[in-house]
Write an enzyme that holds these catalytic residues in place. Structure first.
Site, PDB file in Angstrom:
ATOM      1  N   GLY A 181       6.647  -1.893   6.172  1.00  0.00           N
ATOM      2  CA  GLY A 181       8.032  -2.352   6.177  1.00  0.00           C
ATOM      3  C   GLY A 181       8.991  -1.463   6.927  1.00  0.00           C
ATOM      4  O   GLY A 181       8.681  -0.328   7.285  1.00  0.00           O
ATOM      5  N   GLU A 182      10.175  -2.022   7.186  1.00  0.00           N
ATOM      6  CA  GLU A 182      11.246  -1.289   7.856  1.00  0.00           C
ATOM      7  C   GLU A 182      12.299  -0.963   6.793  1.00  0.00           C
ATOM      8  O   GLU A 182      13.046  -1.840   6.341  1.00  0.00           O
ATOM      9  CB  GLU A 182      11.842  -2.161   8.977  1.00  0.00           C
ATOM     10  CG  GLU A 182      13.162  -1.671   9.541  1.00  0.00           C
ATOM     11  CD  GLU A 182      13.174  -0.207   9.980  1.00  0.00           C
ATOM     12  OE1 GLU A 182      12.181   0.257  10.578  1.00  0.00           O
ATOM     13  OE2 GLU A 182      14.174   0.475   9.700  1.00  0.00           O
ATOM     14  N   CYS A 238       6.323  -6.895   7.298  1.00  0.00           N
ATOM     15  CA  CYS A 238       7.428  -6.344   8.087  1.00  0.00           C
ATOM     16  C   CYS A 238       7.837  -7.365   9.131  1.00  0.00           C
ATOM     17  O   CYS A 238       6.991  -8.075   9.666  1.00  0.00           O
ATOM     18  CB  CYS A 238       6.991  -5.048   8.779  1.00  0.00           C
ATOM     19  SG  CYS A 238       8.326  -4.224   9.690  1.00  0.00           S
ATOM     20  N   CYS A 272       3.336   8.571   1.074  1.00  0.00           N
ATOM     21  CA  CYS A 272       3.900   7.639   2.054  1.00  0.00           C
ATOM     22  C   CYS A 272       4.073   6.290   1.353  1.00  0.00           C
ATOM     23  O   CYS A 272       3.094   5.707   0.891  1.00  0.00           O
ATOM     24  CB  CYS A 272       2.925   7.540   3.229  1.00  0.00           C
ATOM     25  SG  CYS A 272       3.392   6.346   4.476  1.00  0.00           S
ATOM     26  N   SER A 287      11.389   5.914  15.308  1.00  0.00           N
ATOM     27  CA  SER A 287      10.203   5.578  16.088  1.00  0.00           C
ATOM     28  C   SER A 287      10.643   5.149  17.481  1.00  0.00           C
ATOM     29  O   SER A 287      11.261   4.108  17.646  1.00  0.00           O
ATOM     30  CB  SER A 287       9.428   4.453  15.395  1.00  0.00           C
ATOM     31  OG  SER A 287       9.000   4.899  14.119  1.00  0.00           O
ATOM     32  N   LEU A 288      10.322   5.957  18.466  1.00  0.00           N
ATOM     33  CA  LEU A 288      10.810   5.702  19.833  1.00  0.00           C
ATOM     34  C   LEU A 288       9.720   5.027  20.672  1.00  0.00           C
ATOM     35  O   LEU A 288       9.893   3.912  21.136  1.00  0.00           O
ATOM     36  CB  LEU A 288      11.260   7.025  20.441  1.00  0.00           C
ATOM     37  CG  LEU A 288      12.278   6.953  21.564  1.00  0.00           C
ATOM     38  CD1 LEU A 288      13.544   6.244  21.118  1.00  0.00           C
ATOM     39  CD2 LEU A 288      12.618   8.354  22.053  1.00  0.00           C
ATOM     40  N   CYS A 296       1.380  -2.308  15.710  1.00  0.00           N
ATOM     41  CA  CYS A 296       1.324  -2.016  14.270  1.00  0.00           C
ATOM     42  C   CYS A 296       0.662  -3.145  13.484  1.00  0.00           C
ATOM     43  O   CYS A 296       1.028  -4.315  13.626  1.00  0.00           O
ATOM     44  CB  CYS A 296       2.733  -1.785  13.735  1.00  0.00           C
ATOM     45  SG  CYS A 296       2.775  -1.408  11.967  1.00  0.00           S
ATOM     46  N   ASN A 338      -3.662   4.530  16.179  1.00  0.00           N
ATOM     47  CA  ASN A 338      -4.758   4.202  15.258  1.00  0.00           C
ATOM     48  C   ASN A 338      -5.131   2.746  15.437  1.00  0.00           C
ATOM     49  O   ASN A 338      -4.278   1.869  15.292  1.00  0.00           O
ATOM     50  CB  ASN A 338      -4.328   4.457  13.808  1.00  0.00           C
ATOM     51  CG  ASN A 338      -4.108   5.931  13.545  1.00  0.00           C
ATOM     52  OD1 ASN A 338      -4.991   6.749  13.797  1.00  0.00           O
ATOM     53  ND2 ASN A 338      -2.930   6.285  13.064  1.00  0.00           N
ATOM     54  N   CYS A 367       6.485  -4.907  15.866  1.00  0.00           N
ATOM     55  CA  CYS A 367       5.981  -3.924  16.837  1.00  0.00           C
ATOM     56  C   CYS A 367       4.547  -4.292  17.236  1.00  0.00           C
ATOM     57  O   CYS A 367       3.701  -4.554  16.377  1.00  0.00           O
ATOM     58  CB  CYS A 367       6.031  -2.510  16.253  1.00  0.00           C
ATOM     59  SG  CYS A 367       7.715  -1.995  15.843  1.00  0.00           S
ATOM     60  N   CYS A 416      -1.322   5.774  10.025  1.00  0.00           N
ATOM     61  CA  CYS A 416      -0.103   5.122  10.526  1.00  0.00           C
ATOM     62  C   CYS A 416      -0.444   3.814  11.212  1.00  0.00           C
ATOM     63  O   CYS A 416      -1.317   3.759  12.069  1.00  0.00           O
ATOM     64  CB  CYS A 416       0.593   5.977  11.580  1.00  0.00           C
ATOM     65  SG  CYS A 416       0.979   7.621  11.057  1.00  0.00           S
ATOM     66  N   SER A 433      11.941   6.654   7.855  1.00  0.00           N
ATOM     67  CA  SER A 433      11.591   6.386   9.247  1.00  0.00           C
ATOM     68  C   SER A 433      12.037   4.979   9.616  1.00  0.00           C
ATOM     69  O   SER A 433      11.846   4.033   8.856  1.00  0.00           O
ATOM     70  CB  SER A 433      10.071   6.514   9.421  1.00  0.00           C
ATOM     71  OG  SER A 433       9.699   6.232  10.750  1.00  0.00           O
ATOM     72  N   GLU A 469       0.823  -1.200   0.000  1.00  0.00           N
ATOM     73  CA  GLU A 469       0.000   0.000   0.000  1.00  0.00           C
ATOM     74  C   GLU A 469       0.863   1.258   0.000  1.00  0.00           C
ATOM     75  O   GLU A 469       1.942   1.274   0.575  1.00  0.00           O
ATOM     76  CB  GLU A 469      -0.916  -0.002   1.230  1.00  0.00           C
ATOM     77  CG  GLU A 469      -1.929  -1.135   1.159  1.00  0.00           C
ATOM     78  CD  GLU A 469      -2.839  -1.242   2.380  1.00  0.00           C
ATOM     79  OE1 GLU A 469      -4.024  -1.486   2.189  1.00  0.00           O
ATOM     80  OE2 GLU A 469      -2.359  -1.096   3.514  1.00  0.00           O
TER      81      GLU A 469
HETATM   82  N1  SAH Z   1       9.224   0.677  10.179  1.00  0.00           N
HETATM   83  C1  SAH Z   1       9.407   2.122  10.138  1.00  0.00           C
HETATM   84  C2  SAH Z   1       8.571   2.762   9.067  1.00  0.00           C
HETATM   85  C3  SAH Z   1       7.062   2.741   9.343  1.00  0.00           C
HETATM   86  S1  SAH Z   1       6.619   4.324   9.855  1.00  0.00           S
HETATM   87  C4  SAH Z   1       9.136   2.700  11.511  1.00  0.00           C
HETATM   88  O1  SAH Z   1       8.537   2.019  12.330  1.00  0.00           O
HETATM   89  O2  SAH Z   1       9.551   3.828  11.771  1.00  0.00           O
HETATM   90  C5  SAH Z   1       5.136   4.042  10.641  1.00  0.00           C
HETATM   91  C6  SAH Z   1       4.992   4.898  11.892  1.00  0.00           C
HETATM   92  O3  SAH Z   1       3.692   4.645  12.418  1.00  0.00           O
HETATM   93  C7  SAH Z   1       5.998   4.500  12.968  1.00  0.00           C
HETATM   94  O4  SAH Z   1       6.419   5.629  13.668  1.00  0.00           O
HETATM   95  C8  SAH Z   1       5.160   3.621  13.880  1.00  0.00           C
HETATM   96  O5  SAH Z   1       5.639   3.641  15.194  1.00  0.00           O
HETATM   97  C9  SAH Z   1       3.808   4.246  13.759  1.00  0.00           C
HETATM   98  N2  SAH Z   1       2.705   3.306  14.033  1.00  0.00           N
HETATM   99  C10 SAH Z   1       2.719   1.979  13.887  1.00  0.00           C
HETATM  100  N3  SAH Z   1       1.525   1.463  14.227  1.00  0.00           N
HETATM  101  C11 SAH Z   1       0.753   2.504  14.594  1.00  0.00           C
HETATM  102  C12 SAH Z   1      -0.613   2.618  15.021  1.00  0.00           C
HETATM  103  N4  SAH Z   1      -1.409   1.556  15.124  1.00  0.00           N
HETATM  104  N5  SAH Z   1      -1.079   3.860  15.293  1.00  0.00           N
HETATM  105  C13 SAH Z   1      -0.290   4.954  15.143  1.00  0.00           C
HETATM  106  N6  SAH Z   1       0.972   4.896  14.730  1.00  0.00           N
HETATM  107  C14 SAH Z   1       1.494   3.689  14.459  1.00  0.00           C
END
Ligand code: SAH
Length: 353
Positions: A169-170, A113, A106, A223-224, A120, A299, A117, A342, A201, A91
């Site tokens: 994906g990462e 992935c 985006c 992403s912290l 996600c 989300n 996490c 996201c 990211s 997507e």
């Molecule tokens: N793998 C990379 C690129 C994806 S960016 C990364 O994690 O940075 C996607 C962003 O959305 C990341 O900052 C992730 O932490 C955030 N994210 C993932 N799941 C989410 C959710 N359910 N709601 C809001 N943000 C989310």
């Protein structure tokens, strides 16, 4: 198997042309057709001799993804569900800024992935494969084409201004292809985007973060999403390999060009990582790093088991950060009604074959 023309570097294309007894300057013409004029076939390359177009068509494929579905959210965010040559689905999301001007695409870097996490939706797919550079670039070509169509039917904003590797994906787990794609997106023979308009990211793959800043001039987002190793380790398994201390000391030492800042993304999860103590710890962790924090309301997706921090809590968190001199913004969720926000990308659509 015949190769996709988009897999060739300018040098490789030049070499092929030379071997065919053609002028090497034709390479530039062909690349312009692909990346600047958005040609979809060799036949369309009208200033090439017919014989060369036929040779190209015999030697290469000109495949691109197929749009399985194009969904449009109430806020006019658009989500593309794309099927790749092998049937895999990814997507991409086109996000207009609320006040015009900016139009961000985006894009995905992998099918699924492998980072796992907990919050996600993409993680639930597992890693299927990394995307090839041309499959990454095709997402931009595809979106640009759709915008061209939209402009013809009278829509105002029709130029992509920013690209973020924040889809499925990462990106740093598919390092070589992502860097190749960035090369094509930014080359003058390619799509000509300024690297300052591109953001990668990452969950925090430390060695690749350093390499990325050496190999490219793009922006980095990390992403912290937690302030202790205990909590982050549960939310983001990568933390067991690169714990907070290692991640943040790497950030401190990154060769950031002057005035550039790292964006730290922080998904707000009710009762998990959103206390005022977290805000204080976050302020402390980021001390000495040129940074800004992007707070992302969680989300939801089916079966996630998390809830977002309510708006007031996010505001309070942001205020607490500010008291420590850390600038935070709240990411407005876009495209939620079409599962384009996201962490909601999971290519759930059944294939429309
Ligand atoms: N793998 C990379 C690129 C994806 S960016 C990364 O994690 O940075 C996607 C962003 O959305 C990341 O900052 C992730 O932490 C955030 N994210 C993932 N799941 C989410 C959710 N359910 N709601 C809001 N943000 C989310």
């Amino acid at each position: 198997m015949t190769r996709n023309i988009k897999e060739l570097s300018p040098e490789a294309l030049g070499a092929w042309l030379a071997a065919e007894g053609q002028d090497p300057y034709r390479a530039r013409q062909i690349l312009q057709w692909i990346y600047q004029k958005g040609a979809e076939s060799f036949a369309a390359m009208s200033d090439l001799p017919n014989a060369l177009r036929d040779r190209l068509a015999a030697a290469f494929t000109f495949g691109g993804p197929r749009v399985v579905r194009l969904a449009r959210a109430e806020d006019s965010t658009r989500k593309f569900l794309l099927a790749l040559a092998d049937g895999a689905q990814i997507e991409s999301v086109l996000i207009p800024a609320e006040l015009g001007e900016r139009l961000t695409l985006c894009i995905s870097s992998q099918v699924g992935c492998g980072m796992g996490c907990a919050f996600c939706a993409t993680a639930t797919l597992g890693l299927q494969r990394g995307l090839a550079a041309h499959e990454i670039v095709d997402q931009v070509l595809m979106a640009r084409r759709a915008l061209g169509d939209a402009a013809r039917s009278g829509e105002p904003q029709s130029t992509i201004t920013n690209i973020v590797f924040m889809g499925m994906g990462e990106p740093l787990h598919n390092y070589a292809e992502v860097v190749r794609a960035i090369g094509i997106l930014t080359a003058d023979w390619g799509m000509g985007f300024s690297p300052r308009r591109i953001t990668v990211s990452t969950v925090g793959l430390v060695p690749q973060m350093k390499r990325l800043l050496e190999d490219t001039k793009v922006n980095l987002a990390v992403s912290l999403s937690a302030t202790t190793d205990d909590v982050r380790g549960k939310l983001m398994p990568v933390n067991r390999k690169y714990p907070l201390a290692a991640l943040l000391s790497a950030c401190r030492e990154l060769p950031l060009p002057r005035r550039k800042r790292i964006t730290f993304e922080y998904v707000m999860l009710a009762g998990r990582n959103d206390s005022l103590d977290d805000a204080r710890r976050l302020g402390k962790l980021l001390r000495g790093i040129p940074s800004k924090v992007n707070l992302i309301p969680f989300n939801p997706f089916p079966g996630s088991g998390f809830a977002s921090t309510p708006r007031a809590g996010i505001e309070a968190f942001r205020a607490a950060l500010l008291r420590q001199g850390v600038h935070g913004t709240i990411r407005e969720s876009r495209g939620r009604d079409i599962q384009a926000a996201c962490g909601q990308l999971a290519a759930a659509e059944p294939s429309a074959a």
